[in-house]
Design an enzyme around this catalytic site. Structure first.
Site, PDB file in Angstrom:
ATOM      1  N   CYS A  67       0.843  -1.195   0.000  1.00  0.00           N
ATOM      2  CA  CYS A  67       0.000   0.000   0.000  1.00  0.00           C
ATOM      3  C   CYS A  67       0.876   1.243   0.000  1.00  0.00           C
ATOM      4  CB  CYS A  67      -0.897  -0.019   1.235  1.00  0.00           C
ATOM      5  SG  CYS A  67      -1.786   1.521   1.500  1.00  0.00           S
TER       6      CYS A  67
ATOM      7  N   ASN B 270      11.200  -0.332  -8.481  1.00  0.00           N
ATOM      8  CA  ASN B 270      11.266  -1.017  -9.765  1.00  0.00           C
ATOM      9  C   ASN B 270       9.879  -1.095 -10.383  1.00  0.00           C
ATOM     10  OD1 ASN B 270      12.778  -2.786 -11.750  1.00  0.00           O
ATOM     11  ND2 ASN B 270      11.158  -4.188 -11.120  1.00  0.00           N
ATOM     12  N   GLU B 271       9.717  -0.487 -11.547  1.00  0.00           N
ATOM     13  CA  GLU B 271       8.472  -0.594 -12.309  1.00  0.00           C
ATOM     14  C   GLU B 271       7.237  -0.359 -11.434  1.00  0.00           C
ATOM     15  OE1 GLU B 271       9.868  -3.633 -15.870  1.00  0.00           O
ATOM     16  OE2 GLU B 271       8.724  -4.460 -14.194  1.00  0.00           O
TER      17      GLU B 271
ATOM     18  N   CYS C 274      -7.468  -0.100   0.279  1.00  0.00           N
ATOM     19  CA  CYS C 274      -7.671  -0.286   1.711  1.00  0.00           C
ATOM     20  C   CYS C 274      -8.276   0.969   2.344  1.00  0.00           C
ATOM     21  CB  CYS C 274      -6.347  -0.640   2.394  1.00  0.00           C
ATOM     22  SG  CYS C 274      -5.194   0.747   2.504  1.00  0.00           S
TER      23      CYS C 274
ATOM     24  N   CYS D  72      -6.153   4.022   1.996  1.00  0.00           N
ATOM     25  CA  CYS D  72      -6.206   4.609   0.653  1.00  0.00           C
ATOM     26  C   CYS D  72      -7.540   5.315   0.413  1.00  0.00           C
ATOM     27  CB  CYS D  72      -5.963   3.537  -0.402  1.00  0.00           C
ATOM     28  SG  CYS D  72      -4.231   3.009  -0.478  1.00  0.00           S
TER      29      CYS D  72
ATOM     30  N   GLU E  74      16.185  -1.699 -18.874  1.00  0.00           N
ATOM     31  CA  GLU E  74      16.075  -3.152 -19.022  1.00  0.00           C
ATOM     32  C   GLU E  74      15.790  -3.501 -20.473  1.00  0.00           C
ATOM     33  OE1 GLU E  74      13.315  -5.208 -16.563  1.00  0.00           O
ATOM     34  OE2 GLU E  74      13.911  -4.183 -14.719  1.00  0.00           O
TER      35      GLU E  74
ATOM     36  N   GLU F 269      11.780 -16.605 -13.136  1.00  0.00           N
ATOM     37  CA  GLU F 269      12.630 -15.973 -14.149  1.00  0.00           C
ATOM     38  C   GLU F 269      13.865 -16.797 -14.496  1.00  0.00           C
ATOM     39  OE1 GLU F 269      11.375 -11.321 -13.512  1.00  0.00           O
ATOM     40  OE2 GLU F 269      12.989 -12.119 -12.269  1.00  0.00           O
ATOM     41  N   LYS F 270      13.832 -18.085 -14.194  1.00  0.00           N
ATOM     42  CA  LYS F 270      15.019 -18.902 -14.460  1.00  0.00           C
ATOM     43  C   LYS F 270      15.277 -19.113 -15.946  1.00  0.00           C
ATOM     44  CE  LYS F 270      12.596 -23.331 -13.591  1.00  0.00           C
ATOM     45  NZ  LYS F 270      11.355 -22.770 -12.999  1.00  0.00           N
ATOM     46  N   PHE F 271      14.262 -18.860 -16.787  1.00  0.00           N
ATOM     47  CA  PHE F 271      14.467 -18.980 -18.232  1.00  0.00           C
ATOM     48  C   PHE F 271      14.363 -17.641 -18.952  1.00  0.00           C
ATOM     49  CE2 PHE F 271      12.741 -23.333 -17.220  1.00  0.00           C
ATOM     50  CZ  PHE F 271      13.975 -23.963 -17.292  1.00  0.00           C
ATOM     51  N   HIS F 272      14.306 -16.535 -18.191  1.00  0.00           N
ATOM     52  CA  HIS F 272      14.320 -15.216 -18.812  1.00  0.00           C
ATOM     53  C   HIS F 272      15.717 -14.961 -19.373  1.00  0.00           C
ATOM     54  CE1 HIS F 272      14.081 -10.881 -19.358  1.00  0.00           C
ATOM     55  NE2 HIS F 272      12.788 -10.925 -19.085  1.00  0.00           N
TER      56      HIS F 272
END
Length: 688
Positions: free
Chosen positions: A123, A157-158, A165, A168, A322, A370-373
């Site tokens: 939040c 990040n992004e 809630c 908010c 990126e 993300e092991k194959f990114h």
């Protein structure tokens, strides 16, 4: 100030190459960390983003800190001559924080509390989370703010998403009170309260939009999206406070995004507001190269549009924060880049204004999603595979381009992109629900200039219009009276303005203008749009324009002409032989209204005439065929041309004068053959 004055947004005099490095995943493997240092040198990488998801490694228990591993990483990167972009870790918090302080967890639009997990599941209004993130950031700033390897701060990040809630809801109501000066009647008027008996008698009755409550009050929806942007920026500003205090000379960024499949700007936040709070724009680019629904050149055009938007926001170079050196792991089909595409796609970013090529990720993760990114270093830990060699080629190429760092280029053409307009238009329960496609429509108007190598700025409504000869505002559905007045002044002072169907319909509160089209728009365009006809997918019509006929799909505007000149007419339906395209001289300038959505050939022919009338010039005199793009960056002395082959065939380009290839050190003149996906980067002295 010179148009070509350099702006080194990263405080570096070299192109940045490297990417998102996660040594915290490998702390029990010192051999892997040692290999990384050798591979960094072999790939000519010089800059690494660290700490993005490292909170649990930095603070495994509340108040228990482990910075020693990061100290070592900083020092090791510094010893090999590298730089660090240090991230604040707020994008993914540790489990102990969620467990001890459950108020930090988001509540979704159905008012369901979320469990710990994922990213950005927090939040932005939470006082606890703001305190914890600022506390962590202050420790990072004090420890690394003066480290010689620190190049830039990367905030979170992004950023994205929203929380519903109680905190908010309270923050939203306070935001509304501020916007409407505590005048509930003003809010009810702006939201058209009598609709469905939705007049509020107390601020406490207002809730954020929800599928289990209200989602049809468009003024509410629009203000909620504005609030989400402002609250996200407020959270970001809270993160930044200690960094500005401790390390005021270190630039600050956060990474923007784009939708991968359509290649349109990210819609969750109004980046035009966010950009004002950053020292430099950075963004994460993941185009679906080699897809089966469009040509390579068409996708490249869309990438160019996004680049020009993010470059134009601050009128300075941006950073590619990126990208992938090969494939990703989250497209519906995760196709790897074909040989040559990595260099070409990387150089396209540089050509449009990036001062970096950075990757997600440096080394592939061993486990989880993300092991194959795609990554620079694969599970084989080798410098001999194809992808690593192509990354090294990019690094070698970037080493040849220090002159280009910080350069920009002027534009005489601007296209206006507006996040609020897209939100409102998507909300509108009219027209075609699937065919509005506002960002994609702007790209279709961008295309003719990209194909002719004519620079374009993609600007937002707050920016100065007067710097341009031509301003294009397709589908500007939501437009305030202030913006209308600025458009009018632009034309009156000699500018050319292009507007299209579904424009000028609602004000900034998403209320329609009464009395038909706004009187000032009628004055400068010399017309009055009467109604918009929406077509089914199989419907079509035609427009006759300047002795040619063009296919019409999706939308057609019935137009009443007052003083405009009719340039094109409809050929079919009840409005056959009535105006479809008009032009109008107003004071020192001229306007054009395109009443229908027409095929790409119309845009090419229409804008070719405007280009000729305004004597707009390409960035160079290089001659080439379809699918080749030439982009330029400039300083006071030279043009730096990027000649790029976005086709799968050999292409011949002609250099009419002698140029110097910055990578191969060749002199080029006359015909030069470009291989599939090949790029040439040349220096050409500026004509004074």
């Amino acid at each position: 100030m010179s148009n070509f004055q350099k702006s080194r947004v990263s405080n570096a005099e070299f192109m940045l190459h490297g990417g998102d490095y996660n040594p915290d995943q490998w702390l029990d493997r010192p051999d892997i960390l040692a290999d990384d240092l050798q591979l960094m040198k072999l790939s000519d990488s010089n800059t690494f983003s660290i700490g993005i998801f490292a909170w649990s490694a930095l603070e495994p228990e509340e108040g228990v800190y482990q910075f020693e591993w990061m100290d070592e990483i900083f020092n090791n990167i510094h010893e090999i001559g590298g730089k660090v972009i240090l991230a604040t870790p707020s994008g993914a918090r540790p489990a102990w924080l969620s467990q001890k302080y459950p108020e930090v967890l988001r509540v979704n639009e159905k008012r369901m509390k979320q469990l710990h997990g994922g990213r950005h599941n927090h939040c932005f209004s939470s006082k606890v989370y703001r305190e914890k993130t600022q506390q962590m950031n202050r420790l990072l700033a004090k420890r690394y703010g003066n480290h010689p390897a620190l190049l830039m701060w990367h905030i979170s990040n992004e950023y994205g998403g929203e929380c519903h809630c109680d905190n908010c809801q309270h923050a939203f109501r306070e935001w509304l009170k501020s916007k409407y000066n505590s005048d509930l009647k003003a809010l009810n008027d702006a939201w058209w309260g009598p609709f469905w008996s939705h007049t509020f008698s107390d601020w406490s009755q207002i809730e954020s939009p929800s599928p289990i409550g209200e989602s049809m009050v468009h003024g509410l929806n629009l203000d909620w999206r504005r609030f989400v942007t402002d609250q996200t920026i407020s959270f970001y500003e809270n993160e930044v406070v200690p960094l500005r205090e401790v390390s005021p000379t270190i630039p600050i960024t956060t990474n923007f995004m784009a939708d991968t499949f359509d290649l349109i700007p990210f819609q969750g936040l109004d980046y035009s507001k966010f950009a004002k709070h950053l020292d430099v724009i950075s963004w994460d680019a993941y185009p679906a190269w080699h897809n089966d629904w469009e040509t390579t050149a068409n996708l490249a055009m869309k990438v160019g549009f996004i680049n020009d938007l993010y470059r134009s926001m601050k009128q300075q170079p941006f950073l590619l924060m990126e990208s992938t050196p090969s494939g990703v792991n989250w497209h519906s089909v995760n196709k790897v880049k074909r040989p040559g595409m990595h260099l070409l796609s990387s150089m396209q970013m540089i050509a449009h204004g990036s001062d970096s090529v950075l990757y997600f990720q440096w080394r592939k993760s061993r486990g989880s999603s993300e092991k194959f990114h795609g990554a620079v270093v694969d599970h084989d830990n080798s410098a001999e595979n194809r992808v690593f060699k192509e990354v090294a080629q990019v690094g070698e190429t970037l080493k040849a381009l220090p002159k280009i760092v910080g350069t920009n280029r002027p534009s005489e053409v601007a296209i206006l992109y507006d996040w609020e307009n897209n939100w409102a238009l998507n909300d509108a329960q009219g027209f075609g629900m699937e065919t509005k496609r506002y960002p994609q429509t702007l790209q279709e108007h961008y295309r003719p200039f990209w194909e002719k190598d004519i620079p374009v700025d993609v600007i937002t409504k707050e920016q100065d219009f007067s710097a341009y000869k031509l301003l294009i505002v397709p589908m500007l559905y939501l437009v305030s009276e202030d913006t209308i007045a600025r458009l009018k002044a632009f034309v009156a002072n000699g500018g050319r303005l292009v507007m299209t169907y579904i424009s000028g319909i609602v004000n900034e509160s998403d209320l329609t203008y009464l009395g038909g089209w706004h009187s000032e728009l009628q004055e400068i365009f010399g017309i009055k749009p009467l109604e918009t006809d929406t077509y089914y997918p199989n419907d079509k019509n035609y427009v006759h324009y300047h002795n040619k006929t063009y296919l019409l799909k999706d939308y057609a505007t019935v137009i009443e002409v007052h003083s405009a000149k009719v340039e094109g007419q409809y050929l079919e339906d009840f409005y056959a032989h009535t105006p479809a395209v008009t032009s109008h001289s107003y004071k020192e300038g001229k306007t054009y209204y395109i009443g229908a959505r027409l095929e790409a050939d119309f845009q090419r022919d229409f804008y070719n005439q405007v280009i000729e009338d305004l004597a707009l010039e390409s960035v160079s005199q290089v001659k080439h065929g379809k699918g080749v793009s030439v982009q330029a960056r400039q300083d006071d002395e030279n043009d730096y041309l990027f000649v790029m082959n976005f086709t799968e065939e050999l292409q011949t380009v002609e250099f009419p004068s002698t140029v110097f290839d910055l990578v191969t050190n060749e002199k080029l003149h006359g015909d030069v053959t470009l291989e599939k996906y090949e790029v040439r980067i040349v220096q050409q002295p500026r004509v004074k």
